[in-house]
Write an enzyme that holds these catalytic residues in place. Structure first.
Site, PDB file in Angstrom:
ATOM      1  N   ASN A   1     -80.958  52.652  28.717  1.00 39.18           N
ATOM      2  CA  ASN A   1     -82.084  52.304  27.834  1.00 39.18           C
ATOM      3  C   ASN A   1     -81.397  50.969  28.559  1.00 39.18           C
ATOM      4  O   ASN A   1     -80.874  50.638  27.919  1.00 39.18           O
ATOM      5  CB  ASN A   1     -81.732  52.624  26.711  1.00 39.18           C
ATOM      6  CG  ASN A   1     -83.019  52.061  25.979  1.00 39.18           C
ATOM      7  OD1 ASN A   1     -83.631  51.379  26.110  1.00 39.18           O
ATOM      8  ND2 ASN A   1     -83.322  51.598  24.444  1.00 39.18           N
TER       9      ASN A   1
ATOM     10  N   LYS B   1     -84.019  48.657  27.952  1.00 38.44           N
ATOM     11  CA  LYS B   1     -84.944  47.843  27.363  1.00 38.44           C
ATOM     12  C   LYS B   1     -85.999  46.830  27.957  1.00 38.44           C
ATOM     13  O   LYS B   1     -86.138  46.606  28.676  1.00 38.44           O
ATOM     14  CB  LYS B   1     -83.525  47.241  26.382  1.00 38.44           C
ATOM     15  CG  LYS B   1     -83.373  48.176  25.754  1.00 38.44           C
ATOM     16  CD  LYS B   1     -81.898  47.656  24.704  1.00 38.44           C
ATOM     17  CE  LYS B   1     -81.316  48.763  23.497  1.00 38.44           C
ATOM     18  NZ  LYS B   1     -80.964  48.409  22.327  1.00 38.44           N
TER      19      LYS B   1
ATOM     20  N   HIS C   1     -86.970  54.608  18.677  1.00 39.44           N
ATOM     21  CA  HIS C   1     -85.984  53.967  18.914  1.00 39.44           C
ATOM     22  C   HIS C   1     -85.438  53.047  17.839  1.00 39.44           C
ATOM     23  O   HIS C   1     -87.745  51.898  17.822  1.00 39.44           O
ATOM     24  CB  HIS C   1     -86.043  52.293  20.565  1.00 39.44           C
ATOM     25  CG  HIS C   1     -84.532  52.182  20.319  1.00 39.44           C
ATOM     26  ND1 HIS C   1     -84.117  51.327  19.491  1.00 39.44           N
ATOM     27  CD2 HIS C   1     -83.608  52.636  20.855  1.00 39.44           C
ATOM     28  CE1 HIS C   1     -83.241  50.814  20.337  1.00 39.44           C
ATOM     29  NE2 HIS C   1     -82.324  51.389  20.651  1.00 39.44           N
TER      30      HIS C   1
ATOM     31  N   GLU D   1     -85.427  50.227  17.671  1.00 43.81           N
ATOM     32  CA  GLU D   1     -86.204  48.801  18.004  1.00 43.81           C
ATOM     33  C   GLU D   1     -88.201  49.171  17.280  1.00 43.81           C
ATOM     34  O   GLU D   1     -88.102  47.614  16.970  1.00 43.81           O
ATOM     35  CB  GLU D   1     -86.000  47.784  19.208  1.00 43.81           C
ATOM     36  CG  GLU D   1     -84.057  47.064  19.527  1.00 43.81           C
ATOM     37  CD  GLU D   1     -83.279  47.678  20.501  1.00 43.81           C
ATOM     38  OE1 GLU D   1     -83.852  47.662  21.348  1.00 43.81           O
ATOM     39  OE2 GLU D   1     -81.883  47.685  20.492  1.00 43.81           O
TER      40      GLU D   1
ATOM     41  N   GLU E   1     -78.624  56.958  16.901  1.00 39.34           N
ATOM     42  CA  GLU E   1     -78.324  55.818  17.044  1.00 39.34           C
ATOM     43  C   GLU E   1     -78.551  55.265  15.371  1.00 39.34           C
ATOM     44  O   GLU E   1     -79.049  54.651  15.354  1.00 39.34           O
ATOM     45  CB  GLU E   1     -79.101  55.200  17.800  1.00 39.34           C
ATOM     46  CG  GLU E   1     -79.480  55.339  19.242  1.00 39.34           C
ATOM     47  CD  GLU E   1     -79.778  55.062  20.501  1.00 39.34           C
ATOM     48  OE1 GLU E   1     -79.150  54.470  21.395  1.00 39.34           O
ATOM     49  OE2 GLU E   1     -80.664  54.208  20.153  1.00 39.34           O
TER      50      GLU E   1
ATOM     51  N   GLY F   1     -75.818  47.316  20.372  1.00 31.98           N
ATOM     52  CA  GLY F   1     -75.584  46.198  20.716  1.00 31.98           C
ATOM     53  C   GLY F   1     -74.924  45.564  19.746  1.00 31.98           C
ATOM     54  O   GLY F   1     -74.673  43.904  20.630  1.00 31.98           O
TER      55      GLY F   1
ATOM     56  N   SER G   1     -73.082  50.808  20.915  1.00 29.10           N
ATOM     57  CA  SER G   1     -72.000  50.450  21.707  1.00 29.10           C
ATOM     58  C   SER G   1     -70.797  51.724  22.320  1.00 29.10           C
ATOM     59  O   SER G   1     -70.084  51.848  22.623  1.00 29.10           O
ATOM     60  CB  SER G   1     -71.280  49.501  20.602  1.00 29.10           C
ATOM     61  OG  SER G   1     -71.809  48.653  20.306  1.00 29.10           O
TER      62      SER G   1
HETATM   63  P1  PGA Z   1     -75.654  49.376  23.469  1.00 34.23           P
HETATM   64  O1  PGA Z   1     -77.473  50.285  22.863  1.00 34.23           O
HETATM   65  O2  PGA Z   1     -75.997  50.391  23.953  1.00 34.23           O
HETATM   66  O3  PGA Z   1     -76.653  48.530  23.693  1.00 34.23           O
HETATM   67  O4  PGA Z   1     -76.301  49.870  21.797  1.00 34.23           O
HETATM   68  C1  PGA Z   1     -78.196  51.540  22.615  1.00 34.23           C
HETATM   69  C2  PGA Z   1     -79.791  51.905  22.522  1.00 34.23           C
HETATM   70  O5  PGA Z   1     -80.170  50.848  21.946  1.00 34.23           O
HETATM   71  O6  PGA Z   1     -80.127  52.551  22.867  1.00 34.23           O
END
Ligand code: PGA
Length: 254
Positions: free
Chosen positions: A9, A11, A95, A97, A167, A173, A213
């Site tokens: 992903n 982003k 997601h 976000e 998640e 992140g 992460s």
């Molecule tokens: P990350 O993001 O691996 O940077 O924690 C995962 C995601 O948001 O799908």
């Protein structure tokens, strides 16, 4: 029985030129291997480039969102059909976000999931609790609501096209990863819900990814858990070295 899926992903990162370079590297590294599904999900403006670069390879292309209407006066939106036209096979939906920053509800996400399936796009439906919800002991309840509402009225025949990504919001992140045991507990619960929704035969075939992460240093342990069938990777998907290392982790277990 369930093939590992490692999905990147990206982003809001990577313009078309950067996408071309990164997809070239991933395609070269994956080569003829089909033991693991590898998918990249660039931003919309880079999807066409990713599709061109990944054509005739074992790397799939996904989008990070879409709208449920087919066309019309929806300024700034993209339809499932437009994605199919670019040979996109996957779409990340719900997601955290999108939920937190753009106010997406379970009802909206459910509409998108159904329209994705009608257009032969495989939805990667994201679910997960915030730190406050975890500390209040509400993790399983939150995940159950997001999962059952997100999959409401999905037809049995479409069940195995769905992918779930667990998640935990506090792990995205942040460098904080759920321990393999914490993740497996939620994944096992998701599996139980999927079996109840679609019957055991189909439920056992649905892939449930972990995201938050995930990186080469922690992937082996996470992917070794019984109900973890891959990863949805943010930060570590932006460099071919770390993304390919994650694919290699899955390959060892495949
Ligand atoms: P990350 O993001 O691996 O940077 O924690 C995962 C995601 O948001 O799908």
């Amino acid at each position: 029985m369930r093939k590992y899926l490692i999905a990147g992903n990206w982003k809001m990162n990577k313009n078309a030129a950067e996408t071309a370079a990164l997809v070239d590297e991933i395609v070269a590294a994956v080569g003829n291997d089909t033991s693991v599904s590898a998918v990249v999900c660039p931003p919309f403006t880079s999807v066409a480039t990713a599709s061109d670069k990944a054509a005739n390879s074992n790397v799939g292309v996904g989008a990070q969102n879409m709208y449920f209407e087919a066309s019309g006066a929806y300024t700034g939106e993209i339809s499932a059909e437009m994605l199919r036209h670019l040979h996109v096979d996957w779409v990340i939906l719900g997601h955290s976000e999108r939920r937190a920053i753009f106010g997406e509800s379970d009802e909206l996400i459910n509409k998108k999931v159904k329209v994705a399936l009608e257009n032969s796009l495989q939805p990667i439906l994201c679910v997960g609790e915030t730190i406050e919800e975890r500390e209040a002991g509400d993790t399983l309840k939150v995940v159950e609501t997001q999962l059952t509402e997100g999959l409401r009225d999905v037809k049995d025949e479409d069940a195995t096209s769905v992918v779930i990504a667990y998640e935990p919001v506090w792990a995205i992140g942040t460098g904080k990863t759920a321990t393999p045991e914490m993740a497996q507990e939620v994944h096992a619960y998701i599996r139980k819900l999927l079996n109840a929704l679609f019957g055991e035969e189909k439920g056992e075939q649905i892939r449930v990814l972990y995201g938050g992460s995930m990186k080469p240093e922690n992937a082996d342990e996470l992917l070794a858990q019984k109900d973890i069938d891959g990863g949805l990777i943010g930060g570590a998907s932006l460099k071919s070295s770390s993304f390919v290392a994650l694919i290699d982790s899955a390959k060892k277990l495949a």
